[in-house]
Design a protein around this motif. Sequence first.
Motif, mmCIF file in Angstrom:
data_model
loop_
_atom_site.group_PDB
_atom_site.id
_atom_site.type_symbol
_atom_site.label_atom_id
_atom_site.label_comp_id
_atom_site.label_asym_id
_atom_site.label_seq_id
_atom_site.Cartn_x
_atom_site.Cartn_y
_atom_site.Cartn_z
ATOM 1 N N LEU A 208 35.536 42.405 57.224
ATOM 2 C CA LEU A 208 35.259 41.324 56.289
ATOM 3 C C LEU A 208 33.758 41.148 56.073
ATOM 4 O O LEU A 208 33.317 40.900 54.945
ATOM 5 C CB LEU A 208 35.875 40.018 56.787
ATOM 6 N N GLN A 209 32.984 41.268 57.135
ATOM 7 C CA GLN A 209 31.524 41.199 56.990
ATOM 8 C C GLN A 209 31.041 42.249 56.009
ATOM 9 O O GLN A 209 30.211 41.973 55.142
ATOM 10 C CB GLN A 209 30.840 41.401 58.349
ATOM 11 N N LYS A 210 31.555 43.457 56.153
ATOM 12 C CA LYS A 210 31.123 44.560 55.289
ATOM 13 C C LYS A 210 31.512 44.313 53.836
ATOM 14 O O LYS A 210 30.717 44.535 52.916
ATOM 15 C CB LYS A 210 31.722 45.874 55.793
ATOM 16 N N VAL A 211 32.727 43.844 53.618
ATOM 17 C CA VAL A 211 33.217 43.643 52.252
ATOM 18 C C VAL A 211 32.506 42.476 51.574
ATOM 19 O O VAL A 211 32.054 42.580 50.422
ATOM 20 C CB VAL A 211 34.741 43.402 52.260
ATOM 21 N N SER A 341 44.539 48.416 49.353
ATOM 22 C CA SER A 341 44.596 48.511 50.809
ATOM 23 C C SER A 341 43.529 49.473 51.329
ATOM 24 O O SER A 341 43.108 50.389 50.623
ATOM 25 C CB SER A 341 45.985 48.960 51.276
ATOM 26 N N GLN A 342 43.116 49.235 52.552
ATOM 27 C CA GLN A 342 42.116 50.085 53.193
ATOM 28 C C GLN A 342 42.753 51.409 53.602
ATOM 29 O O GLN A 342 43.925 51.463 53.983
ATOM 30 C CB GLN A 342 41.543 49.369 54.421
ATOM 31 N N ALA A 367 38.367 53.308 50.872
ATOM 32 C CA ALA A 367 37.603 53.289 52.121
ATOM 33 C C ALA A 367 36.897 51.942 52.234
ATOM 34 O O ALA A 367 36.570 51.307 51.222
ATOM 35 C CB ALA A 367 36.583 54.422 52.140
ATOM 36 N N LEU A 368 36.664 51.507 53.450
ATOM 37 C CA LEU A 368 36.064 50.193 53.671
ATOM 38 C C LEU A 368 34.769 50.013 52.897
ATOM 39 O O LEU A 368 34.545 48.978 52.257
ATOM 40 C CB LEU A 368 35.810 49.980 55.168
ATOM 41 N N GLN A 369 33.905 51.032 52.926
ATOM 42 C CA GLN A 369 32.604 50.892 52.271
ATOM 43 C C GLN A 369 32.711 50.791 50.755
ATOM 44 O O GLN A 369 31.751 50.409 50.089
ATOM 45 C CB GLN A 369 31.667 52.040 52.658
#
Length: 380
Positions: A208-211, A341-342, A367-369
């Motif tokens: 969540l921090q990254k997104v 979805s991730q 991907a998350l990034q």
Amino acid sequence: MTVSVLVVDDSGFFRRRLTEILTVSGQIKVVGAATNGREGVEMAEKLRPDVITMDYEMPVMDGISAVREIMTRHPVPVLMFSSLTYEGARVTLDALEAGAVDFLPKNFEEIARDTSELQKILIERILDVARSSPGKKSPAPTATPAGSAAAGGADRPRERPVRPRPPVMTPEEKPAPVSAARRILRRGAAKHYSVVAIGTSTGGPVALQKVLSGLPASFPAPLVLVQHMPASFTPAFAERLNKMCQIEVRQAEEGDLLKPGLALLAPGGKQMIIENRGGQARIRILPGDNRLHYRPCVDLTFGSLARAFPGKTLGVILTGMGADGKEGCRLMKESGSDIWSQDEKSSVIYGMPMAVAKAGLTDEVLALQDIGPRLQEGVS
């Protein structure tokens, strides 16, 4: 296959008690016990366990420093034990950012009513953590966490034991394929959503921090966040997110209005639903129902959004154990809304995203990034 565990804690009583509980199942073998973080780092290098349990307050070297060094030298899934206090939450979030996979309260009475339940919870959590992918707190190409200690001796060759892996899926069980056209939305094809909902569990705090940290203050849609987390942790987590994000992030309260550029985090131990009356969407906070395993529950929040904003919600499922969110996503899809979805590679635990993808509910696998940038491109 037996899972090998290294216990790191300065309390002799806790080391003995944890060892007794874990060895009952026959699926877990405690291969060593360290009395401080420095000793834990050295024993991890020597024993190469499948999982490490880690206290955070220890002499010589604290648990967070130990996790950072372990992730630099030889990433291993780490389960943190923490106190259910504001300070305990802050330290645990630091440990997760350093590379720990998950956490549990150190006070055993806090997580179970009796010994058999305690054994079940601890053993299941260790086995789940053993199947995780450590060191995924950052999508950057380097494997060295930011701020980690130098990896002294990391280049010494050692035989690495085989890690337990999830069962291989049959062709019938594998997630439905997602076409390239659905994976990547063309630039300029942004869509209006009344709300963006994100659900996650294990690995979620860092994800969540990254997104969220890349979203501009002018982000055009309201966001609601559901992270499996104890009641004493969510205020500290919301505060942490708010400090590192341009959008406003805070713990949701009864009657809160959904507003663009505002992210509302479901309070731990309770349930959050959204009601839309007369075109005005408000948060409802309900008592935690013991009949529901997760408090907060992604399915419950997503299901309420399917009713409140049919066809106008974007649901995003990030890393996490289990399948919470699958039924909520199904209701969203039936109402005409979209689901992202991730992907497996960037997930710490590919459980929740896999359940959604396997059910054929995912419109885009990312991907998350890529999720934060895609939100900026795809939401108007």
